[in-house]
Design an enzyme around this catalytic site. Structure first.
Site, PDB file in Angstrom:
ATOM      1  N   SER A  61       0.796  -1.237   0.000  1.00 64.48           N
ATOM      2  CA  SER A  61       0.000   0.000   0.000  1.00 64.48           C
ATOM      3  C   SER A  61       0.826   1.282   0.000  1.00 64.48           C
ATOM      4  CB  SER A  61      -0.926   0.018   1.207  1.00 64.48           C
ATOM      5  OG  SER A  61      -2.029  -0.806   0.938  1.00 64.48           O
ATOM      6  N   LYS A  64       0.329   3.587  -2.741  1.00 66.38           N
ATOM      7  CA  LYS A  64      -0.885   4.425  -2.889  1.00 66.38           C
ATOM      8  C   LYS A  64      -0.564   5.920  -3.013  1.00 66.38           C
ATOM      9  CE  LYS A  64      -4.271   1.128  -1.175  1.00 66.38           C
ATOM     10  NZ  LYS A  64      -4.251   0.064  -0.185  1.00 66.38           N
ATOM     11  N   TYR A 189      -3.196  -2.514 -10.601  1.00 63.19           N
ATOM     12  CA  TYR A 189      -3.145  -2.356  -9.138  1.00 63.19           C
ATOM     13  C   TYR A 189      -2.263  -3.444  -8.493  1.00 63.19           C
ATOM     14  CZ  TYR A 189      -4.586  -2.403  -4.274  1.00 63.19           C
ATOM     15  OH  TYR A 189      -4.568  -2.400  -2.892  1.00 63.19           O
ATOM     16  N   TYR A 241      -4.598   3.792   7.840  1.00 61.09           N
ATOM     17  CA  TYR A 241      -5.958   3.236   7.867  1.00 61.09           C
ATOM     18  C   TYR A 241      -6.688   3.617   9.146  1.00 61.09           C
ATOM     19  CZ  TYR A 241      -3.553   0.484   4.420  1.00 61.09           C
ATOM     20  OH  TYR A 241      -2.785   0.107   3.374  1.00 61.09           O
ATOM     21  N   VAL A 259       1.269  -3.946   3.731  1.00 57.96           N
ATOM     22  CA  VAL A 259       1.260  -5.268   4.358  1.00 57.96           C
ATOM     23  C   VAL A 259       2.533  -6.084   4.084  1.00 57.96           C
ATOM     24  CG1 VAL A 259      -1.254  -5.496   4.596  1.00 57.96           C
ATOM     25  CG2 VAL A 259      -0.146  -6.264   2.490  1.00 57.96           C
TER      26      VAL A 259
HETATM   27  N1  GLN Z   1      -1.895  -5.440  -2.072  1.00 58.68           N
HETATM   28  C1  GLN Z   1      -2.557  -5.288  -0.812  1.00 58.68           C
HETATM   29  C2  GLN Z   1      -4.061  -5.465  -0.992  1.00 58.68           C
HETATM   30  O1  GLN Z   1      -4.601  -4.910  -1.882  1.00 58.68           O
HETATM   31  C3  GLN Z   1      -2.248  -3.945  -0.240  1.00 58.68           C
HETATM   32  C4  GLN Z   1      -2.869  -3.742   1.109  1.00 58.68           C
HETATM   33  C5  GLN Z   1      -1.965  -3.093   2.113  1.00 58.68           C
HETATM   34  O2  GLN Z   1      -0.750  -3.006   1.969  1.00 58.68           O
HETATM   35  N2  GLN Z   1      -2.566  -2.650   3.194  1.00 58.68           N
HETATM   36  O3  GLN Z   1      -4.699  -6.138  -0.262  1.00 58.68           O
END
Ligand code: GLN
Length: 305
Positions: A61, A64, A189, A241, A259
């Protein structure tokens, strides 16, 4: 500074035992929870590092804010803001919360999966391959590292198992928030999340946001200052988050977690920070990574509040 970082790693490494490496993307379950690294790039040009700084992991993420930057560079603030909101959702990154109410752009933001999937459709390019290539190129420029590439295994693993993201993308399509072919958008993505970085790359990317568009290496502006204000503000309220409020109180700087175990932190005008420790809390944020940032913020008075 290197000594301080060593001290913080030593002090915080125990916290990784409180977390678990991500396993919902099967390939990520192979991460070593004992890995721990931190790198800092400061505005006075100093570079400091400690621990497993050269270990690569997937950006997840943390891509992003880069997706958002690319969308801003290709469309401007007004267009992006009109299509994806900026309010904190207070929900997990992949929350569906389907309520039979129309999904509106103001219900999502660029730091949750739905918003980031929508960002993929705003990147300029004749095909989704070209869009991804442009995003990768921007990532390399921000990090000052033209060797950055894709972790093919993580990409395939997420593409094979990413059904929740498929559900989120189809909801976006149902409510007219994206128009393109869902599988093509998702492919972009999934690739974006599988870009491979290390702590040093994250420190550089954070630095570019901290210095409002100027990278450490050559000083030539990569993006307009107003885009840094936009991205950093959203990182502050939504980057961690549903842990963003707690993080604002305890650390007090814009940051983004992934993650894969990375955290990129932006200390406006002062420094970019990259951290890697793959054991996560239930919100998907690196446990020891957050503890290290707390300690660093206390010691160096980093909070912007
Ligand atoms: N690739 C992960 C997903 O879409 C990214 C989520 C994350 O890093 N929080 O679930």
């Amino acid at each position: 500074m290197d000594e301080l970082l060593e001290e913080i790693l030593k002090e915080c490494t125990v916290f990784s035992k409180e977390g678990k490496v991500a396993s919902y993307i099967p390939e990520l379950a192979k991460a070593n929870p004992a890995d721990f690294g931190i790198a800092i790039l400061s505005s006075d040009g100093r570079f400091s590092r400690a621990g497993d700084c050269g270990k690569v992991f997937t950006i997840q993420s943390i891509v992003k804010p880069i997706l958002l930057l690319q969308a801003l560079m290709d469309n401007g603030v007004e267009y992006v803001r009109a299509h994806v909101g900026v309010e904190a959702t207070g929900k997990p990154f992949d929350a569906i919360n389907y309520t039979e109410q129309t999904l509106l752009s103001d219900h999502i933001n660029p730091m949750v999966n739905m918003g980031a999937i929508a960002m993929c459709t705003m990147i300029g390019g004749a095909s989704y391959e070209e869009r991804f290539d442009r995003l990768l190129e921007l990532t390399r420029r921000l990090a000052g590292n033209d060797k950055i590439g894709l972790d093919e295994k993580v990409y395939q693993s997420e593409k094979r198992t990413g059904n929740k993201n498929r559900a989120l993308a189809y909801l976006l399509k149902t409510y007219g928030m994206i128009e393109d072919d869902v599988e093509q958008v998702l492919d972009c993505y999934f690739r974006a999340c599988s870009i491979q970085v290390d702590c040093v790359d994250l420190a550089h990317i954070g630095f570019a946001l901290a210095s409002h568009g100027r990278p450490a290496q050559d000083g030539e502006r990569i993006f307009p200052s107003e885009y840094a204000s936009y991205v950093n503000a959203i990182l502050m309220t939504c980057g961690m988050y549903d842990g963003s409020g707690d993080f604002a109180v305890k650390v007090g700087v814009p940051a983004k977690s992934g993650v894969g175990g990375g955290i990129m932190a932006v200390v406006p005008t002062r420094m970019g920070i990259g951290i890697f420790s793959p054991a996560l809390d239930e919100k998907g944020n690196s446990v020891a990574g957050i503890r290290a940032l707390e300690a660093l913020s206390r010691k160096l008075y980093l909070s912007i509040f």
